[in-house]
Design a protein around this motif. Structure first.
Motif, mmCIF file in Angstrom:
data_model
loop_
_atom_site.group_PDB
_atom_site.id
_atom_site.type_symbol
_atom_site.label_atom_id
_atom_site.label_comp_id
_atom_site.label_asym_id
_atom_site.label_seq_id
_atom_site.Cartn_x
_atom_site.Cartn_y
_atom_site.Cartn_z
ATOM 1 N N LEU A 1 -25.761 36.133 -31.541
ATOM 2 C CA LEU A 1 -24.795 35.725 -32.557
ATOM 3 C C LEU A 1 -25.437 34.688 -33.461
ATOM 4 C CD1 LEU A 1 -21.506 35.263 -30.477
ATOM 5 C CD2 LEU A 1 -21.984 37.082 -32.147
ATOM 6 N N SER A 2 -25.191 34.824 -34.759
ATOM 7 C CA SER A 2 -25.555 33.774 -35.697
ATOM 8 C C SER A 2 -24.338 32.890 -35.869
ATOM 9 C CB SER A 2 -25.951 34.376 -37.045
ATOM 10 O OG SER A 2 -26.945 35.372 -36.846
ATOM 11 N N VAL A 3 -24.485 31.597 -35.638
ATOM 12 C CA VAL A 3 -23.340 30.690 -35.591
ATOM 13 C C VAL A 3 -23.511 29.548 -36.596
ATOM 14 C CG1 VAL A 3 -21.992 29.163 -34.113
ATOM 15 C CG2 VAL A 3 -23.049 31.224 -33.149
ATOM 16 N N ARG A 4 -22.517 29.355 -37.434
ATOM 17 C CA ARG A 4 -22.505 28.245 -38.391
ATOM 18 C C ARG A 4 -21.229 27.440 -38.234
ATOM 19 N NH1 ARG A 4 -22.755 30.650 -44.254
ATOM 20 N NH2 ARG A 4 -23.089 28.452 -44.784
ATOM 21 N N LEU B 1 -14.562 47.694 -37.863
ATOM 22 C CA LEU B 1 -13.974 48.213 -36.625
ATOM 23 C C LEU B 1 -14.771 47.753 -35.416
ATOM 24 C CD1 LEU B 1 -12.987 51.858 -37.653
ATOM 25 C CD2 LEU B 1 -11.475 49.906 -37.212
ATOM 26 N N VAL B 2 -16.106 47.779 -35.550
ATOM 27 C CA VAL B 2 -16.962 47.396 -34.418
ATOM 28 C C VAL B 2 -16.869 45.887 -34.192
ATOM 29 C CG1 VAL B 2 -19.305 47.390 -33.542
ATOM 30 C CG2 VAL B 2 -18.494 49.328 -34.898
ATOM 31 N N ARG B 3 -16.793 45.141 -35.278
ATOM 32 C CA ARG B 3 -16.671 43.685 -35.201
ATOM 33 C C ARG B 3 -15.424 43.284 -34.407
ATOM 34 N NH1 ARG B 3 -14.064 40.622 -39.219
ATOM 35 N NH2 ARG B 3 -12.676 42.424 -39.163
ATOM 36 N N ASN B 4 -14.369 44.089 -34.553
ATOM 37 C CA ASN B 4 -13.098 43.735 -33.913
ATOM 38 C C ASN B 4 -13.216 43.583 -32.403
ATOM 39 O OD1 ASN B 4 -11.909 43.691 -36.377
ATOM 40 N ND2 ASN B 4 -10.969 45.724 -36.220
ATOM 41 N N ARG B 5 -14.188 44.275 -31.794
ATOM 42 C CA ARG B 5 -14.341 44.153 -30.336
ATOM 43 C C ARG B 5 -14.749 42.739 -29.967
ATOM 44 N NH1 ARG B 5 -19.379 44.643 -31.809
ATOM 45 N NH2 ARG B 5 -21.136 44.463 -30.366
ATOM 46 N N VAL B 6 -15.487 42.060 -30.876
ATOM 47 C CA VAL B 6 -15.929 40.691 -30.602
ATOM 48 C C VAL B 6 -14.738 39.733 -30.668
ATOM 49 C CG1 VAL B 6 -17.436 38.801 -31.366
ATOM 50 C CG2 VAL B 6 -18.229 41.188 -31.492
ATOM 51 N N ALA C 1 -17.969 40.491 -40.397
ATOM 52 C CA ALA C 1 -18.497 41.840 -40.167
ATOM 53 C C ALA C 1 -19.884 41.996 -40.783
ATOM 54 C CB ALA C 1 -17.545 42.879 -40.733
ATOM 55 N N GLY C 2 -20.209 41.140 -41.737
ATOM 56 C CA GLY C 2 -21.539 41.188 -42.349
ATOM 57 C C GLY C 2 -22.405 40.057 -41.806
ATOM 58 N N GLY C 3 -23.389 39.636 -42.587
ATOM 59 C CA GLY C 3 -24.230 38.521 -42.167
ATOM 60 C C GLY C 3 -23.458 37.218 -42.223
ATOM 61 N N VAL C 4 -23.866 36.256 -41.393
ATOM 62 C CA VAL C 4 -23.156 34.979 -41.334
ATOM 63 C C VAL C 4 -23.353 34.196 -42.642
ATOM 64 C CG1 VAL C 4 -25.018 33.532 -40.410
ATOM 65 C CG2 VAL C 4 -22.619 33.092 -39.741
ATOM 66 N N ASP C 5 -24.312 34.621 -43.442
ATOM 67 C CA ASP C 5 -24.580 33.941 -44.711
ATOM 68 C C ASP C 5 -23.954 34.681 -45.888
ATOM 69 O OD1 ASP C 5 -26.152 36.150 -44.375
ATOM 70 O OD2 ASP C 5 -27.874 35.319 -45.456
ATOM 71 N N VAL C 6 -23.182 35.719 -45.584
ATOM 72 C CA VAL C 6 -22.554 36.516 -46.637
ATOM 73 C C VAL C 6 -21.066 36.206 -46.727
ATOM 74 C CG1 VAL C 6 -22.019 38.847 -47.432
ATOM 75 C CG2 VAL C 6 -24.204 38.379 -46.297
ATOM 76 N N ALA C 7 -20.669 35.589 -47.840
ATOM 77 C CA ALA C 7 -19.255 35.259 -48.024
ATOM 78 C C ALA C 7 -18.518 36.505 -48.530
ATOM 79 C CB ALA C 7 -19.104 34.119 -49.013
ATOM 80 N N ILE D 1 -19.098 33.095 -37.368
ATOM 81 C CA ILE D 1 -20.094 33.734 -36.513
ATOM 82 C C ILE D 1 -20.255 35.191 -36.924
ATOM 83 C CG2 ILE D 1 -19.449 32.216 -34.619
ATOM 84 C CD1 ILE D 1 -18.123 34.501 -33.231
ATOM 85 N N ALA D 2 -21.435 35.738 -36.651
ATOM 86 C CA ALA D 2 -21.717 37.131 -36.992
ATOM 87 C C ALA D 2 -22.784 37.673 -36.069
ATOM 88 C CB ALA D 2 -22.162 37.241 -38.440
#
Lengths: 391, 391
Positions: free
Chosen positions: A121-124, A235-240, A195-201, A220-221
């Protein structure tokens, strides 16, 4: 970052670098080669480790299922060290840290996803992910929410935050945003799983909201930096979101809302699935109502949410009760007789009649009526207050 | 009416009259001596018959529980024949017929009330009570209902009426009235169970509504003609509404609403208890939401109500589904691959790849994704559509 040199450790040279850093670097690379939730890749990494998996892909080991998919994203002449270095640099530019399974920062709840768990996970942000996940509830719902949905999502989030619970959601318009805003407004911490990169708003309009989440919570991403949020990734992100929390509250959802997939993941993961009802005339509540018909728990207050996700017997919500009592529906005589029935013991008819100051015949008839109406019960010792008869 | 002379049969003279008429006349008298739902009286009538019970009361038989209550309502010098005659005459004046247990007009559903069943019913109107009760649903709720509640109650009632179901409710303001109006407007029949006498228009403002019910449905009551609807009688009356129907729908109810007692009676009688959700911000839905949390079935459409009360497998409601399909959330490639998975059999990856016109590697990766998202499942024979993947 050492992880970069670590990747060279998966080349033909002897691995001289810290294997842990190799592992992190390898996961950074694999996150770019595979899609989030790729169970075949997850299984291989679990069995053989990330470093070895990268080595197998690099050397074109046919034993790697879907090898061509990964190779297609990694042309033969690609410098994997440079690929990892670039991602690491992009993450460092936005003060993101990498969190991988098995480390002290990893929220172990995600291990319930098995081979579909994120590789990393990328965490900010200001909050601590693992700590935040200890008492967390996700609030999800429609992008095209109504004022009602936004109001309820915000109030639930605020109430949870006030009681020390972390709110988790996506970064979308509508319910997601209302939940984050409610939690932040209450001085709590809120986590957005992107759902995208942690640096993508994304959406762009939420840049300010994400900035606040960096101060008050987390972004997080699992996708590599710069990744665009494809629809399928939502959809896949939702599992997290589901796995990270003890329960998921769906506030508003049309019948085909993607947010219902979060509820489904939560159910598959044995998390609590909750739904906030709304008018049956609102299409934005239709999806929630179907969930409620199919087993989700109806929640109408913060207390009910917390009761559902808290430990057994902890934080029990008071059974909803109004300002008046059922006896308000009774006539004066019935109330006098009812009040004459002792709270904890049984009393015979004569005693009730005396206490009530009502003649025996009327007392008998009234008690029969109160019994039928569920206010009192009769047993060998006499009359007792039924549950409904108490206060 | 013969029943009148029949009552003389319970005097000291030999019983020369038709015993069935004696029985009816005796029940007319007992309805006046006891309160609705008096289980002690009901038990005695069941064991010894109404005529004998009247005789015991007249002669002051101490074996009659609560004897003084009944005697208090029947001074020694009262001419019971005149009492019965007066009630019969009042009923005849409003074209009410008396319906007693065991006759071909009696709705046998009421027998489920056991000794709390009405001793008799006064029935007014165009419909046939027993026939109407064969396919009947009660719609109940708050007097102080909201526009939303009235709208939903009216639409549910209309939908039920259109499908040949009878609507049963009380005669109160709010949900009761909205349900009757909806059923009548749809050309159906509606039954109002009154808490007072069948000749007493309460509330007065509903005189016109009751007049319409006489033409299109029924007014029924268990209390003697002229009886005032005491508050306690409303609660007791609710057991008749619940027993008469296969299920009870609570549309709006505050936490202490009397209409919830109808739901409780329905549950005790193994009838279906249903609730229509509303905004959690509405106190008029709070009582319904508590019922839904405690086991009532959430219903949001007529079809769902009918599915719940109809025979098993009959009138199944279509599972709520929206205009779009989950695959609308997928990217183009995923949709192509998903569409390439056959509907009824399994297909191996190569076959799906060919059909989709997508290279094998991408097909593999996409199928893995679709599996995770719940659209397809994998088994030894290959890939199959999961429930969510169909249509």
């Amino acid at each position: 970052m050492g992880g970069v040199s670590g990747v060279s450790g998966v080349s033909t040279e002897p691995a001289d670098a810290d294997p842990r850093r190799d592992e992190v670097a390898a996961r950074v690379l694999l996150a770019r080669l595979g899609e989030p939730g790729d169970v075949r890749l997850g299984e291989r990494v679990r069995r053989e480790g990330a470093t070895a998996t990268v080595a197998q892909i690099l050397r074109g080991d046919a034993a790697v299922g879907g090898l061509s998919t990964y190779q297609a994203r990694l042309p033969a002449d690609t410098d994997v060290v440079a690929v990892v270095a670039a991602d690491v640099e992009r993450l460092q530019r936005v003060d993101a840290v990498l969190v991988v399974p098995g480390t002290s920062d990893w929220p172990t709840q995600l291990d319930d996803l098995g081979d579909a768990a994120p590789l990393l996970l990328s965490v900010r942000g200001a909050a601590h992910l693992r700590m935040s996940a200890l008492r967390a509830v996700s609030i999800v719902g429609a992008r095209a929410s109504t004022q009602y949905g936004d109001l309820v999502a915000g109030e639930l989030a605020a109430g949870l935050a006030e009681r020390g619970w972390t709110v988790v959601s996506g970064g979308a318009f509508g319910i997601d945003a209302a939940a984050h805003r409610g939690a932040i407004a209450a001085g709590g911490s809120s986590v957005a799983v992107l759902a995208g990169g942690v640096d993508v708003a994304y959406p762009r309009a939420h840049e300010a909201l994400f900035a606040r989440l960096l101060d008050e919570g987390l972004l997080i991403a699992e996708s590599p930096p710069g990744s665009a949020p494809h629809r399928s990734r939502f959809l896949v992100r939702n599992r997290v979101i589901a796995a990270l929390t003890r329960g998921t509250v769906v506030v508003e959802a049309a019948l085909r809302s993607g947010s219902l997939s979060t509820a489904r993941h939560a159910r598959d993961l044995d998390r609590v699935v909750m739904g906030v009802p709304g008018p049956v005339t609102s299409t934005m509540s239709a999806g929630v109502h179907r969930e409620l018909r199919e087993g989700a728990l109806l929640v109408s207050s913060v207390a009910e949410v917390i009761e559902a996700v808290a430990g057994i017997g902890v934080d029990l919500a008071p059974r909803a009760s109004g300002p008046t009592r059922p006896r308000d529906d009774l006539d004066a005589t019935s109330v006098r007789v009812l009040d004459a029935v002792p709270a904890r013991r049984a009393a015979d008819t004569a005693a009730v009649s005396r206490t009530a100051g009502v003649d025996v015949a009327t007392t008998i008839a009234t008690l029969g009526l109160l019994e039928l109406a569920g206010f009192v019960t009769r047993d060998p010792d006499g009359w007792r207050l039924a549950a409904q008869g108490r206060t």
